[in-house]
Design a protein around this motif. Structure first.
Motif, PDB file in Angstrom:
ATOM      1  N   ARG A  71      13.061  16.117  29.244  1.00 22.25           N
ATOM      2  CA  ARG A  71      14.395  15.916  29.940  1.00 22.25           C
ATOM      3  C   ARG A  71      15.373  16.744  29.542  1.00 22.25           C
ATOM      4  O   ARG A  71      16.136  17.154  30.389  1.00 22.25           O
ATOM      5  CB  ARG A  71      14.914  14.460  29.613  1.00 22.25           C
ATOM      6  CG  ARG A  71      15.673  13.803  30.173  1.00 22.25           C
ATOM      7  CD  ARG A  71      16.189  12.345  30.397  1.00 22.25           C
ATOM      8  NE  ARG A  71      17.226  11.762  31.187  1.00 22.25           N
ATOM      9  CZ  ARG A  71      18.184  11.389  30.470  1.00 22.25           C
ATOM     10  NH1 ARG A  71      18.216  11.094  29.042  1.00 22.25           N
ATOM     11  NH2 ARG A  71      19.363  11.130  31.040  1.00 22.25           N
ATOM     12  N   THR A 348      20.349  12.987  20.584  1.00 21.39           N
ATOM     13  CA  THR A 348      19.970  11.749  20.615  1.00 21.39           C
ATOM     14  C   THR A 348      20.262  11.141  21.956  1.00 21.39           C
ATOM     15  O   THR A 348      19.147  10.230  22.318  1.00 21.39           O
ATOM     16  CB  THR A 348      21.275  11.163  19.625  1.00 21.39           C
ATOM     17  OG1 THR A 348      21.034  11.783  18.423  1.00 21.39           O
ATOM     18  CG2 THR A 348      21.212   9.787  19.318  1.00 21.39           C
ATOM     19  N   ARG A 349      21.047  11.459  22.627  1.00 19.55           N
ATOM     20  CA  ARG A 349      21.151  10.927  23.986  1.00 19.55           C
ATOM     21  C   ARG A 349      20.163  11.111  25.052  1.00 19.55           C
ATOM     22  O   ARG A 349      19.635  10.456  26.104  1.00 19.55           O
ATOM     23  CB  ARG A 349      22.548  11.063  24.507  1.00 19.55           C
ATOM     24  CG  ARG A 349      23.848  10.564  23.747  1.00 19.55           C
ATOM     25  CD  ARG A 349      23.682   8.887  23.868  1.00 19.55           C
ATOM     26  NE  ARG A 349      24.063   8.407  25.164  1.00 19.55           N
ATOM     27  CZ  ARG A 349      25.353   8.194  25.341  1.00 19.55           C
ATOM     28  NH1 ARG A 349      26.212   8.026  24.461  1.00 19.55           N
ATOM     29  NH2 ARG A 349      25.576   7.624  26.583  1.00 19.55           N
ATOM     30  N   THR A 350      19.652  12.210  25.267  1.00 18.49           N
ATOM     31  CA  THR A 350      18.783  12.989  26.075  1.00 18.49           C
ATOM     32  C   THR A 350      17.465  12.589  25.748  1.00 18.49           C
ATOM     33  O   THR A 350      16.426  12.380  26.816  1.00 18.49           O
ATOM     34  CB  THR A 350      18.962  14.275  26.231  1.00 18.49           C
ATOM     35  OG1 THR A 350      20.351  14.541  26.282  1.00 18.49           O
ATOM     36  CG2 THR A 350      18.378  14.814  27.477  1.00 18.49           C
ATOM     37  N   GLU A 351      16.871  12.525  24.548  1.00 22.55           N
ATOM     38  CA  GLU A 351      15.575  12.511  24.158  1.00 22.55           C
ATOM     39  C   GLU A 351      15.311  11.089  23.227  1.00 22.55           C
ATOM     40  O   GLU A 351      14.045  11.106  23.038  1.00 22.55           O
ATOM     41  CB  GLU A 351      14.992  13.653  23.422  1.00 22.55           C
ATOM     42  CG  GLU A 351      14.954  14.878  24.361  1.00 22.55           C
ATOM     43  CD  GLU A 351      13.705  14.995  25.332  1.00 22.55           C
ATOM     44  OE1 GLU A 351      13.028  13.919  25.322  1.00 22.55           O
ATOM     45  OE2 GLU A 351      13.719  15.555  26.239  1.00 22.55           O
ATOM     46  N   GLY A 352      16.338  10.536  22.773  1.00 22.23           N
ATOM     47  CA  GLY A 352      15.861   9.388  22.134  1.00 22.23           C
ATOM     48  C   GLY A 352      15.614   9.619  20.524  1.00 22.23           C
ATOM     49  O   GLY A 352      14.744   8.816  20.035  1.00 22.23           O
ATOM     50  N   ILE A 353      15.826  10.799  20.410  1.00 17.89           N
ATOM     51  CA  ILE A 353      15.623  11.290  18.944  1.00 17.89           C
ATOM     52  C   ILE A 353      16.965  11.569  18.133  1.00 17.89           C
ATOM     53  O   ILE A 353      17.631  12.415  18.265  1.00 17.89           O
ATOM     54  CB  ILE A 353      14.490  12.399  18.875  1.00 17.89           C
ATOM     55  CG1 ILE A 353      13.421  12.238  19.435  1.00 17.89           C
ATOM     56  CG2 ILE A 353      14.623  13.205  17.602  1.00 17.89           C
ATOM     57  CD1 ILE A 353      12.611  13.335  19.791  1.00 17.89           C
ATOM     58  N   ILE A 354      17.173  10.687  17.002  1.00 11.78           N
ATOM     59  CA  ILE A 354      18.575  11.194  16.148  1.00 11.78           C
ATOM     60  C   ILE A 354      18.021  12.178  15.123  1.00 11.78           C
ATOM     61  O   ILE A 354      17.280  12.084  13.987  1.00 11.78           O
ATOM     62  CB  ILE A 354      18.901   9.792  15.550  1.00 11.78           C
ATOM     63  CG1 ILE A 354      19.017   8.915  16.609  1.00 11.78           C
ATOM     64  CG2 ILE A 354      20.271  10.065  14.678  1.00 11.78           C
ATOM     65  CD1 ILE A 354      19.767   7.421  15.926  1.00 11.78           C
ATOM     66  N   ARG A 386      15.121  13.631  10.057  1.00  9.62           N
ATOM     67  CA  ARG A 386      15.809  12.736  11.019  1.00  9.62           C
ATOM     68  C   ARG A 386      17.243  12.402  10.498  1.00  9.62           C
ATOM     69  O   ARG A 386      17.428  12.640   9.152  1.00  9.62           O
ATOM     70  CB  ARG A 386      14.974  11.288  11.049  1.00  9.62           C
ATOM     71  CG  ARG A 386      15.058  10.558   9.881  1.00  9.62           C
ATOM     72  CD  ARG A 386      14.140   9.239  10.051  1.00  9.62           C
ATOM     73  NE  ARG A 386      14.176   8.415   8.716  1.00  9.62           N
ATOM     74  CZ  ARG A 386      12.929   7.804   8.464  1.00  9.62           C
ATOM     75  NH1 ARG A 386      11.788   7.834   8.752  1.00  9.62           N
ATOM     76  NH2 ARG A 386      13.423   7.015   7.149  1.00  9.62           N
TER      77      ARG A 386
END
Lengths: 402, 277
Positions: A71, A348-354, A386
């Motif tokens: 994404r 964080t918002r685009t891939e769900g990874i902080i 993370r």
């Protein structure tokens, strides 16, 4: 560039060109000789390597994925972006790859006490973790300023049975924690093993930590070849001391087509002087046991650094990076605190990874770089850690009370 | 003959051990240092070790760390320290002065510039605690050309083979670090020290100085029986903190400590003194 035998560096005395070496007080020279001997013996020993591999698989959870961030790649409209997921390791960052290895060496040497320095606390947590697992006494030195910024990690270390010593000297950050750990080591050198967390310090640390971290690049290279049938075009990693970067870069150094970019902490902007970017804006000197690029004043005093991320808030850098910069094999750039924060949110918002704030520096650079590349090209970002530890810092900057 | 050699030769003739006080240049303020050096000589110092303030004094305990911080408040740098040596030399042409510190300020100044400036200032030796002989070839050559002795450390952990290596590179005197630890540490074991120094004399003919952990006149006297020189740092520098920025009061207190040590050391070496430790 002439063909360089990358495996020939450092030389027998720990030099990468003019950098590296062993600049410590005489009391530690014997311990470093002993460490070098044991490290050289075991790094080629099949039984030791099998034990290390077993721990990396069963305790750390390796291999971790090389994840195609589809994404984000699509949104940026350029190169395909792959994330090497070091954040999925046990303890949440790449640091544990090294502490597992050094702790095994500590046991081989019969040392009963482990010490370490830490900035953001990730290396401290990774050290306290392996010390708990092996039943070794553990003392972690951390700048008092950082114990405040990273109070959760302080509590994690204490839960793991480590004693955390807040260092009140100097600027009360990572460099002062390193000074204090060195003072402890010189006093307790007989029974104590010092686990340095980055590719800096006196020889053999820069080489040894690199070798333990190179599992990152070995896996990533294999995974990228398996997924795409070719090598990546570009590697990007953040650089404080530079252990996650060298871990990703080193196995690719001989692949001439692969471009590498190390991203330093630009703080408020390199032009303001408030930053932690010695490769971009420093000059060579000697600190903490090695010759490397440093941030210093005209009298050779080390100057205070600034970064939103405690893990990059350091005035020096690993000597191999200094050399890779000079010979032009790796390109070093910097991004500001604000850019890093933007990278943090975007991932964080685009891939769900902080991601960790350290890692967010690498991400921020890729946000600019990827659109300039073609969709058939690829970038690997070392997602070195993370971001759970940074939630307070991010919230505070944005005026939110948790 | 260098000033350091000359001084040790005189002392050997008199059967005395050298007393070497260490003070951090610029502590508590830059103007205090040269008068302090003269006061120390007056009180019985044979050689002065002048500390170059550094932001990251890794080999030092809290007393000298704080001295560095006090000196750095005034921005005392290596050039300023060399200017202090030059100032001291205007009145005192016989007492050797050795700089002690860390490599980075010297590296930043440039080895050649340092050697030239130091020679002109009348400096006699340089001890950089984070520069082992292995890394020192370039700088040692330049220092020797300028008549400045490179002083090296030997520690309790130094192996036999390294001792030879260090002894070959060293000039002036050898500085034996009496214990594992940072400056200002506790508990010096004098009988173990005596044995170790005996061993070292098989490897080098240079005078042997002992430092780290010499806290009072009694210890200084014990060490003076077995060593050629006694280096006292934290026990003096802590007085600067006690006198809180008052350079003159600090100099008086430091001179009193040196005088007391001088008397005790000379008594320990006198013919009537007990020969054993």
């Amino acid at each position: 560039m002439n063909k360089i035998d990358w495996a020939a560096f450092p030389d027998a005395r720990g030099h990468f060109g003019p950098y590296g070496g062993r600049f410590v007080s005489e009391t530690l020279m014997g311990a470093l000789d002993e460490l070098q001997q044991v490290y050289e013996q075991y790094i080629g020993d099949p039984d030791f390597l099998a034990e290390l591999d077993h721990d990396l698989k069963q305790f750390v959870g390796r291999p971790n994925p090389l994840y195609h961030a589809e994404r984000l790649s699509q949104e940026l409209g350029g190169a395909q972006i792959y994330l090497k997921r070091e954040d999925l390791n046990h303890t949440g960052a790449h640091k544990v790859n090294n502490t597992i290895g050094q702790a095994l060496l500590a046991k081989k040497l019969g040392k009963t006490r482990i010490i370490a320095e830490t900035g953001a606390g990730q290396h401290g947590v990774a050290t306290a973790t392996v010390a708990a697992r092996l039943g070794l006494e553990c003392v972690i030195y951390m700048g008092e300023e950082d114990t405040r910024r990273q109070s959760q990690n302080v509590y994690r270390m204490r839960l793991l049975g480590a004693e955390v010593v807040g260092v009140k000297s100097g600027t009360r950050t990572l460099k002062d924690a390193l000074n204090e750990a060195m003072r402890d080591w010189v006093t307790n050198v007989d029974d104590t093993f010092y686990i340095i967390g980055t590719v800096a310090g006196p020889h053999p640390y820069p080489a040894m930590v690199r070798d333990f971290q190179s599992v990152i690049g070995r896996e990533a290279r294999e995974q990228h070849l398996a997924m795409t049938g070719k090598l990546p075009d570009t590697l990007v990693a953040c650089v404080g001391g530079g252990s996650n970067a060298i871990g990703l870069f080193h196995p690719f150094l001989g692949d001439e087509s692969v471009e590498m970019i190390g991203v330093e902490a630009g703080g408020d902007g390199v032009e303001t002087g408030r930053h932690s970017a010695p490769l971009c804006a420093g000059q060579p000197g000697v600190l903490h046991g090695n010759r490397t690029y440093l941030m210093e004043d005209e009298n050779g005093q080390i100057i205070g650094t600034h970064s939103v991320s405690a893990g990059l808030d350091y005035p020096g850098v690993g000597p191999e990076h200094a050399w890779l910069k000079d010979i032009g094999r790796v390109n070093y750039v910097s991004v500001t605190d604000d850019q890093a924060l933007a990278g943090f949110h975007r991932m964080t918002r685009t891939e769900g990874i902080i991601p960790a704030l350290e890692t967010s520096h690498a991400i921020a650079h890729v946000l600019d770089l990827a659109p300039q590349m073609r969709p058939d090209q690829s970038i690997i970002i070392n997602l070195s850690g993370r971001g759970d530890k940074d939630l307070n810092t991010v919230a505070e900057r944005e005026g939110i009370t948790l | 003959m260098s000033r350091i050699e000359q001084r040790f030769a005189e002392l050997r003739e008199q059967n005395r051990a050298a007393l070497i006080p260490y003070v951090t240049a610029g502590d508590p303020e830059p103007g205090a240092t040269v008068p302090l050096m003269h006061a120390l000589v007056e009180a019985g110092a044979d050689l002065i070790e002048l500390g170059v303030p550094f932001s990251d004094p890794m080999a030092d305990g809290p007393v000298i760390q704080k001295a560095c911080e006090r000196a750095l408040r005034f921005g005392t740098g290596l050039r300023d320290v060399l200017a202090m040596v030059a100032e001291f030399r205007k009145q005192d042409t016989t007492t050797p002065v050795v700089l002690m510190g860390y490599l980075n300020p010297v590296e930043r100044m440039g080895y050649e510039t340092f050697a030239e400036t130091a020679k002109a200032a009348g400096l006699d030796g340089l001890l950089t605690v984070d520069l082992p002989p292995e890394e020192s070839e370039d700088v040692v050559g330049l220092l020797e050309q300028s008549g400045i002795d490179p002083i090296f450390l030997i520690a309790p952990t130094t192996s036999e083979t390294r001792i030879d290596h260090v002894a070959r590179a060293a000039r002036g005197f050898v500085y034996y670090v009496s214990l594992k630890g940072v400056t200002g540490s506790q508990s010096l074991d004098v009988s173990a020290l005596a044995e170790r120094l005996e061993g070292l004399r098989c490897h080098t003919g240079l005078p042997l100085g002992v430092g780290f952990g010499i806290r009072d006149a009694e210890t200084a006297a014990q060490v003076a029986r077995v060593a050629d020189a006694v280096v006292v740092g934290s026990a003096i520098v802590r007085l600067a903190e006690e006198h809180d920025g008052d350079g003159e009061a600090f100099a008086r207190a430091a001179a009193a400590v040196v005088r007391e040590m001088r008397t005790a050391m000379d008594a320990a070496r006198s013919p009537g003194a007990a020969a054993t430790v």
